[in-house]
Design an enzyme around this catalytic site. Structure first.
Site, PDB file in Angstrom:
ATOM      1  N   ARG A  62      74.353  52.521 -69.868  1.00 12.28           N
ATOM      2  CA  ARG A  62      73.160  52.425 -70.725  1.00 12.28           C
ATOM      3  C   ARG A  62      73.527  51.695 -72.021  1.00 12.28           C
ATOM      4  O   ARG A  62      72.699  51.040 -72.632  1.00 12.28           O
ATOM      5  CB  ARG A  62      72.580  53.812 -71.059  1.00 12.28           C
ATOM      6  N   TYR A 115      51.991  36.819 -78.501  1.00  9.74           N
ATOM      7  CA  TYR A 115      51.892  37.294 -77.116  1.00  9.74           C
ATOM      8  C   TYR A 115      51.078  38.599 -77.099  1.00  9.74           C
ATOM      9  O   TYR A 115      51.211  39.444 -77.993  1.00  9.74           O
ATOM     10  CB  TYR A 115      53.309  37.534 -76.579  1.00  9.74           C
ATOM     11  N   ASP A 187      59.803  34.365 -81.852  1.00  8.11           N
ATOM     12  CA  ASP A 187      59.749  34.453 -80.391  1.00  8.11           C
ATOM     13  C   ASP A 187      59.860  33.028 -79.852  1.00  8.11           C
ATOM     14  O   ASP A 187      58.965  32.209 -80.038  1.00  8.11           O
ATOM     15  CB  ASP A 187      58.429  35.118 -79.962  1.00  8.11           C
ATOM     16  N   LYS A 212      60.944  34.735 -68.342  1.00 11.13           N
ATOM     17  CA  LYS A 212      60.235  33.463 -68.197  1.00 11.13           C
ATOM     18  C   LYS A 212      61.225  32.317 -67.927  1.00 11.13           C
ATOM     19  O   LYS A 212      61.881  32.326 -66.901  1.00 11.13           O
ATOM     20  CB  LYS A 212      59.380  33.223 -69.441  1.00 11.13           C
TER      21      LYS A 212
HETATM   22  C1  LIG Z   1      56.036  37.313 -71.400  1.00 14.75           C
HETATM   23  C2  LIG Z   1      56.231  37.196 -72.855  1.00 14.75           C
HETATM   24  C3  LIG Z   1      56.684  38.286 -73.609  1.00 14.75           C
HETATM   25  C4  LIG Z   1      56.952  39.640 -72.986  1.00 14.75           C
HETATM   26  O1  LIG Z   1      57.993  39.603 -72.075  1.00 14.75           O
HETATM   27  P1  LIG Z   1      58.156  40.616 -70.826  1.00 14.75           P
HETATM   28  O2  LIG Z   1      59.470  40.233 -70.260  1.00 14.75           O
HETATM   29  O3  LIG Z   1      56.995  40.380 -69.914  1.00 14.75           O
HETATM   30  O4  LIG Z   1      58.119  41.991 -71.389  1.00 14.75           O
HETATM   31  C5  LIG Z   1      56.888  38.093 -74.970  1.00 14.75           C
HETATM   32  N1  LIG Z   1      56.619  36.912 -75.577  1.00 14.75           N
HETATM   33  C6  LIG Z   1      56.172  35.853 -74.878  1.00 14.75           C
HETATM   34  C7  LIG Z   1      55.901  34.571 -75.596  1.00 14.75           C
HETATM   35  C8  LIG Z   1      55.951  35.948 -73.502  1.00 14.75           C
HETATM   36  O5  LIG Z   1      55.492  34.894 -72.820  1.00 14.75           O
END
Ligand SMILES: *Cc1c(COP(=O)(O)O)cnc(C)c1O
Length: 396
Positions: A62, A115, A187, A212
């Site tokens: 963990r 997001y 982000d 992504k």
């Molecule tokens: C998908 C996404 C998130 C969240 O990510 P998860 O892995 O689905 O929790 C955060 N920021 C952006 C820009 C995203 O496209």
């Protein structure tokens, strides 16, 4: 951890080699998936040193795991950071940053187009802890700068934004955040370290949904944050207790995906630019949102701070929502899904995916047309993508 040995090394070499310059268990050349919850320590003094961080090693998965550690090291090097720590998902990483660094009475400044999950944390969860969140109009850089300069503890930025690809001026806004003494978070999910490097522009933390483009194959969830050792230590301290740990199997898939990051992103940048230019002059398309288009309001800033415009674009269709209803089923080479960043093209209307919770009025306020289609352009051959979109547009 130092970046010195990586100073003159380029991104694709880093993506392939960072964290993997040595051999692994029994001489394995590839990173093993270590599916072990705990680690044996026969010498109790050595065990104590590992447990107290005086010696490298692992105690309990963990907290740390050898496969996960290689993924963190590769991302650390790709973002040019001092340290990195991973999470089970992008949202775990984002909420990890917010809950580890903020406390009652603190103030966050951000934008309306973050997001969807991040917006929910801003609107529903941080206020429960008496944390004030100001979400500015995304296009209004003067307002974001002014709100930051009024005093804030954390400035949270995301660029390009979802789904209308608005571009924030990172250099300007990061400078405002730093002046206010805030921790500045970016982000970088849409851009990836191939196209944009917020730490080099002065940001304190860069966060990715590794689900992504980082993984790139739509088969593993994950999150990663890169930044100074001081901040990353705080996030790690929260995450090892909160337990939103990246699994070793997912870490392996993300690592495998990362090796081709630059190849994929270069192809996706190029495909998206060509598709955007094609859609821009198509009679059935109303508007195209892509910072690579010279007519796009974010083009100038994007050209300054990005080395590619990313594989993400969106476009609205002429006519009502029936146009979307007719168009989507006709596409042959795309998933119709709420996802992005994979090697395959993915299309979906924000009206039924990322912004389904909002009313038509709410979407209009965010500048999201009802006939908008978000498109994550894959690595397919561009001739096939364009022919496919053409035949689907013809069928409307
Ligand atoms: C998908 C996404 C998130 C969240 O990510 P998860 O892995 O689905 O929790 C955060 N920021 C952006 C820009 C995203 O496209």
């Amino acid at each position: 951890m130092s970046n010195k040995k990586w100073d003159n090394i380029k991104l694709s070499t880093k993506a392939v080699w960072a964290g993997e310059e040595h051999t692994f268990f029994e001489g394995a050349a590839q990173v093993p998936i270590v599916n072990s919850v705990s680690y044996n320590h026969d010498d109790v003094d050595e065990w104590f040193e590992v447990a107290t961080g005086k010696r490298t090693g692992h105690i309990y998965s963990r907290n740390t795991n050898p496969t996960v550690a290689v993924f963190e090291e590769k991302m650390r090097v790709l973002e040019g950071a001092e340290a990195a720590t991973s999470f089970s998902t992008g949202m775990a990483a984002i909420s990890g940053i917010l809950f580890a660094l903020l406390s009652p009475g603190k103030r966050v400044v951000s934008v309306k187009d973050t997001y969807g999950g991040t917006s929910v944390v801003f609107m529903e969860h941080l206020p429960r802890f008496n944390i004030d969140v100001t979400m500015c109009e995304t296009q209004d850089q003067d307002a974001i700068e002014a709100e930051a300069l009024k005093g804030c503890d954390l400035l949270y930025l995301e660029t390009p934004t979802n789904p209308t690809m608005k571009v924030l001026d990172l250099k300007r806004l990061i400078a405002a955040g730093k002046k206010a003494g805030a921790v500045v978070v970016v982000d970088n999910t849409f851009a990836t370290p191939i196209n944009q490097n917020p730490l080099a522009l002065g940001a304190d933390l860069v966060v990715h949904s590794a689900t992504k483009f980082i993984g790139g194959h739509s088969d593993a969830l994950g999150g990663i944050v890169c930044g100074s050792k001081h901040l990353i230590d705080q996030l790690y301290g929260f995450r090892e207790i909160n337990g939103a740990t990246l699994d070793a199997n997912s870490a392996y898939l993300l690592l495998r995906g990362l090796k081709t990051l630059k190849l994929r992103i270069n192809q996706q940048n190029s495909n998206a630019l060509q598709l955007a230019n094609h859609l821009y002059q198509h009679p059935k398309v109303e508007q195209v949102f892509y910072p690579g288009l010279e007519t796009d309001p974010g083009h100038k800033t994007a050209t300054e701070q990005m080395s590619g415009f990313s594989g993400m674009l969106s476009f609205s269709l002429k006519g009502g929502f029936d146009a979307v209803r007719n168009f989507l089923p006709q596409i042959r080479f795309a998933h119709r899904a709420a996802h992005l960043g994979g090697v395959e093209t993915i299309v979906g209307p924000p009206r039924t995916t990322s912004h389904v919770e909002l009313s038509e009025e709410g979407r209009r306020k965010l500048g999201i047309p009802e006939t908008l289609i978000r498109c994550s352009v894959g690595i397919e051959d561009i001739e096939d993508i364009i022919a496919d979109f053409n035949q689907a547009l013809d069928s409307i």
